[in-house]
Write an enzyme that holds these catalytic residues in place. Structure first.
Site, PDB file in Angstrom:
ATOM      1  N   VAL A 122      75.203  73.249  16.378  1.00  0.00           N
ATOM      2  CA  VAL A 122      75.241  74.617  16.929  1.00  0.00           C
ATOM      3  C   VAL A 122      73.722  74.916  17.618  1.00  0.00           C
ATOM      4  O   VAL A 122      73.590  75.351  18.678  1.00  0.00           O
ATOM      5  CB  VAL A 122      75.405  75.806  15.907  1.00  0.00           C
ATOM      6  CG1 VAL A 122      75.237  76.918  16.441  1.00  0.00           C
ATOM      7  CG2 VAL A 122      77.001  75.671  15.372  1.00  0.00           C
ATOM      8  N   ARG A 131      64.849  69.276   9.881  1.00  0.00           N
ATOM      9  CA  ARG A 131      64.475  68.662   8.652  1.00  0.00           C
ATOM     10  C   ARG A 131      63.696  67.324   8.972  1.00  0.00           C
ATOM     11  O   ARG A 131      62.676  67.114   8.257  1.00  0.00           O
ATOM     12  CB  ARG A 131      65.568  68.239   7.944  1.00  0.00           C
ATOM     13  CG  ARG A 131      65.616  68.666   6.519  1.00  0.00           C
ATOM     14  CD  ARG A 131      66.855  68.262   5.692  1.00  0.00           C
ATOM     15  NE  ARG A 131      68.119  67.942   6.594  1.00  0.00           N
ATOM     16  CZ  ARG A 131      69.291  68.349   6.273  1.00  0.00           C
ATOM     17  NH1 ARG A 131      69.561  68.762   4.806  1.00  0.00           N
ATOM     18  NH2 ARG A 131      70.455  67.886   7.121  1.00  0.00           N
ATOM     19  N   LYS A 156      77.719  81.946   6.999  1.00  0.00           N
ATOM     20  CA  LYS A 156      78.804  82.502   6.204  1.00  0.00           C
ATOM     21  C   LYS A 156      78.833  82.589   4.428  1.00  0.00           C
ATOM     22  O   LYS A 156      78.803  83.368   3.937  1.00  0.00           O
ATOM     23  CB  LYS A 156      80.108  82.265   6.615  1.00  0.00           C
ATOM     24  CG  LYS A 156      80.500  80.768   6.195  1.00  0.00           C
ATOM     25  CD  LYS A 156      81.642  79.977   6.930  1.00  0.00           C
ATOM     26  CE  LYS A 156      81.537  78.623   7.019  1.00  0.00           C
ATOM     27  NZ  LYS A 156      80.980  78.061   8.246  1.00  0.00           N
ATOM     28  N   GLY A 173      83.662  81.622  14.884  1.00  0.00           N
ATOM     29  CA  GLY A 173      82.979  80.975  15.980  1.00  0.00           C
ATOM     30  C   GLY A 173      82.740  81.883  17.188  1.00  0.00           C
ATOM     31  O   GLY A 173      82.240  82.921  16.899  1.00  0.00           O
ATOM     32  N   ILE A 210      84.898  83.894  18.573  1.00  0.00           N
ATOM     33  CA  ILE A 210      85.897  84.909  18.791  1.00  0.00           C
ATOM     34  C   ILE A 210      85.077  86.411  18.464  1.00  0.00           C
ATOM     35  O   ILE A 210      84.477  86.141  17.131  1.00  0.00           O
ATOM     36  CB  ILE A 210      86.935  84.801  17.695  1.00  0.00           C
ATOM     37  CG1 ILE A 210      87.914  83.498  17.876  1.00  0.00           C
ATOM     38  CG2 ILE A 210      88.103  85.780  17.827  1.00  0.00           C
ATOM     39  CD1 ILE A 210      89.046  83.180  17.040  1.00  0.00           C
ATOM     40  N   GLY A 245      87.406  64.167  14.383  1.00  0.00           N
ATOM     41  CA  GLY A 245      86.209  64.634  14.150  1.00  0.00           C
ATOM     42  C   GLY A 245      86.472  66.300  13.861  1.00  0.00           C
ATOM     43  O   GLY A 245      85.724  67.140  13.723  1.00  0.00           O
ATOM     44  N   ASP A 288      85.619  77.744   2.828  1.00  0.00           N
ATOM     45  CA  ASP A 288      85.150  78.265   4.020  1.00  0.00           C
ATOM     46  C   ASP A 288      85.870  79.430   4.309  1.00  0.00           C
ATOM     47  O   ASP A 288      85.215  80.381   4.851  1.00  0.00           O
ATOM     48  CB  ASP A 288      85.123  77.111   4.885  1.00  0.00           C
ATOM     49  CG  ASP A 288      84.964  77.612   6.392  1.00  0.00           C
ATOM     50  OD1 ASP A 288      83.835  77.485   6.683  1.00  0.00           O
ATOM     51  OD2 ASP A 288      85.899  77.908   7.271  1.00  0.00           O
ATOM     52  N   LYS A 336      84.748  83.586   4.486  1.00  0.00           N
ATOM     53  CA  LYS A 336      84.776  84.597   5.968  1.00  0.00           C
ATOM     54  C   LYS A 336      85.483  85.669   5.501  1.00  0.00           C
ATOM     55  O   LYS A 336      85.598  86.794   5.959  1.00  0.00           O
ATOM     56  CB  LYS A 336      85.649  83.620   6.923  1.00  0.00           C
ATOM     57  CG  LYS A 336      84.690  82.366   7.437  1.00  0.00           C
ATOM     58  CD  LYS A 336      85.478  81.372   8.321  1.00  0.00           C
ATOM     59  CE  LYS A 336      84.611  80.359   8.702  1.00  0.00           C
ATOM     60  NZ  LYS A 336      85.513  79.256   9.385  1.00  0.00           N
ATOM     61  N   GLY A 387      82.599  74.769  16.111  1.00  0.00           N
ATOM     62  CA  GLY A 387      82.187  73.827  17.588  1.00  0.00           C
ATOM     63  C   GLY A 387      80.785  74.427  17.903  1.00  0.00           C
ATOM     64  O   GLY A 387      80.678  75.630  17.807  1.00  0.00           O
TER      65      GLY A 387
HETATM   66  N1  HSE Z   1      84.949  74.030   9.198  1.00  0.00           N
HETATM   67  C1  HSE Z   1      85.237  75.432   9.685  1.00  0.00           C
HETATM   68  C2  HSE Z   1      86.662  75.076  10.251  1.00  0.00           C
HETATM   69  C3  HSE Z   1      84.525  75.784  10.875  1.00  0.00           C
HETATM   70  O1  HSE Z   1      87.366  73.956  10.451  1.00  0.00           O
HETATM   71  O2  HSE Z   1      86.919  75.986  11.002  1.00  0.00           O
HETATM   72  C4  HSE Z   1      82.990  76.280  10.487  1.00  0.00           C
HETATM   73  O3  HSE Z   1      83.245  77.337   9.859  1.00  0.00           O
END
Ligand code: HSE
Length: 465
Positions: free
Chosen positions: A48, A79, A139, A168, A170, A221, A235, A239, A338
């Site tokens: 990002v 880093r 997040k 992302g 949106i 990927g 994740d 959110k 992405g």
């Molecule tokens: N790994 C997340 C996804 C994206 O597959 O939507 C980052 O939050």
């Protein structure tokens, strides 16, 4: 709250003088004269961050015109310095001293795209303590320590924008926080994890097993080498906590979210859903209780009718369906992950905080006034799809139906398929409390006629039963 002028703080001595100078610069800018750039520190230059650098560079003139002053990248904290990176960032801007960068007196805005809890948390807090505006995509941090981060923003009069943390590209958080601020949101129902949506879509379209679909997602990927955060729902749960907090003006943390992943979903579940006109999606659901006095926040796989707008969300796309009292049903759709899509959301926030600084104002603070109770999963009311392997002999259906009746769970449909002396029963219920359904399943497992309960899944998106 300590009153702090934009870019300033009540620091004594040399730091105070520098802050006064910075204030002066912004006060001049606030008069409409474009004097001097706004300086931006970037924390992280990965997928990002490198896109943020690219867009800041490529769109510099447009951004300056939209903001009213140019932006200047003051430094990029990474880093390791030597690493080859997919970005045209000037090597002279790279530093490993992130703390030094965020506390630099000439920095106005800090963008955090490192992710994770530490050091992101300490760096954001240090930036805010210095009166800097913060844009973050983090997040996990907001869902775990939102109270601390929002508290620091309030204390120091610092802007905190985080559109990129959920779904992302949106636009979703700003609509909830601003556009719907005059409405009453009843429910937020969404696909907020692209990796799991890709896997489930693959299972649906090709009949693949979870393991094969995950393999493919990894080779393309979409899924990380360690897919735990995605496939176990962590994740999406982070959110969901952020979405629920904004939708219901209530503080919700990741620990409040009921979470189930998709690793147990079988090709048979997917086929069974398909046969009944459903598709399985990993949903984040934030909903007021029927009486409106509490909210439930959950992430789990669920069957939705193929006619539901979320059913058409394919591959790694995200979509969120919002139901508001006056606004009705709204849907937000697009790329949820992405580099470039996430950087788009970061840049939108960057423009917003830069405009605020020039105007000497701040964006909205956290709104938690409603302080609704977050109810446990057992109080959630929804519908269920239950598969049972049973003995095929007289009285079996009656005993199964009796177990549902005992817990006050009403059956809507029953389908039976036989294989010799064994049959598979597939039942779909009317709306029932999750605790009642769990007690029903426990009771069914104890019946000698029930050989197995291969699948129990919630059914969403059909509220008229
Ligand atoms: N790994 C997340 C996804 C994206 O597959 O939507 C980052 O939050």
């Amino acid at each position: 709250m300590k009153p702090v002028a934009p870019g300033g703080s009540a620091e004594p001595g040399a730091a105070g003088a520098a802050a006064a100078e910075r204030r002066g610069r912004h006060e001049r800018l606030g008069t409409g004269r474009s004097e001097g750039p706004l300086k931006v520190a970037l924390l992280g230059c990965g997928v990002v961050g490198s896109q943020v650098v690219r867009l800041m560079h490529e769109q510099a003139d447009d951004l300056a015109a939209r903001i009213g002053a140019p932006l200047e990248l003051a430094g990029v904290a990474v880093r390791r310095l030597g690493r080859k990176r997919d970005s045209d960032v000037d090597p002279a801007l790279l530093t490993t001293d992130a703390e030094g960068l965020v506390t630099r007196d000439d920095v106005d805005i800090v963008i955090e795209v490192i992710g994770g809890i530490e050091p992101a948390r300490s760096l954001i807090l240090a930036a805010m303590a210095g009166g800097k505006s913060v844009v973050t995509a983090n997040k996990a941090l907001l869902a775990q320590d939102g109270a601390v981060i929002h508290g620091a923003a309030k204390e120091h009069g610092a802007d905190l924008y985080y559109e990129a943390s959920v779904a992302g590209a949106i636009p979703l958080l700003r609509p909830l926080r601003e556009s719907l601020a005059g409405d009453r949101v009843h429910r937020v129902l969404g696909i907020v994890n692209g990796t799991t949506n890709y896997i489930l879509d693959k299972m649906d379209t090709s009949g693949a097993s979870f393991v094969d679909a995950l393999d493919e997602a990894q080779s393309l990927g979409y899924a990380e080498a360690d897919p735990t955060a995605d496939v176990e729902g962590f994740d999406a749960a982070a959110k969901a906590a952020i979405l629920a907090g904004l939708a219901f003006h209530t503080r919700v943390t990741a620990a409040d979210v009921h979470r189930e992943g998709i690793t147990e979903i079988t090709a048979t579940d997917v086929a069974s859903a398909k046969a009944m006109g459903y598709v399985i999606k990993l949903l984040a659901i934030c909903a007021r209780s029927d009486g409106g006095g509490s909210v439930g926040v959950r992430v789990h796989p669920a069957m939705i009718p193929r006619s539901h707008p979320l059913a058409g969300v394919r591959e790694a796309y995200n979509a969120v369906f919002v139901e508001a009292e006056s606004g009705g049903q709204l849907m937000f759709y697009g790329k949820g992950a992405g580099g470039a899509p996430t950087a788009s959301a970061v840049l939108g926030d960057l423009v917003a905080v830069a405009r605020n600084r020039l105007a000497g104002t701040h964006g909205p603070q956290e709104s938690t006034y409603a302080d609704l109770r977050v109810h446990p999963m057992g109080e959630t009311v929804t519908r269920y799809h239950v598969s049972l392997d049973v003995a095929d002999k007289p009285g079996v259906l009656a005993r199964v139906a009796d177990m549902f009746a005992k817990q006050d769970v009403s059956i809507q449909t029953v389908r039976q398929e036989g294989h010799g002396d064994e049959a598979q029963l597939v039942l779909v219920t009317h709306r029932a409390a999750d605790s009642a359904l769990s007690a029903t399943i426990e009771g069914l497992r104890e019946l000698d006629i029930v050989r197995d309960v291969p699948s129990v899944m919630r059914v969403e998106g059909e509220d008229n039963h």
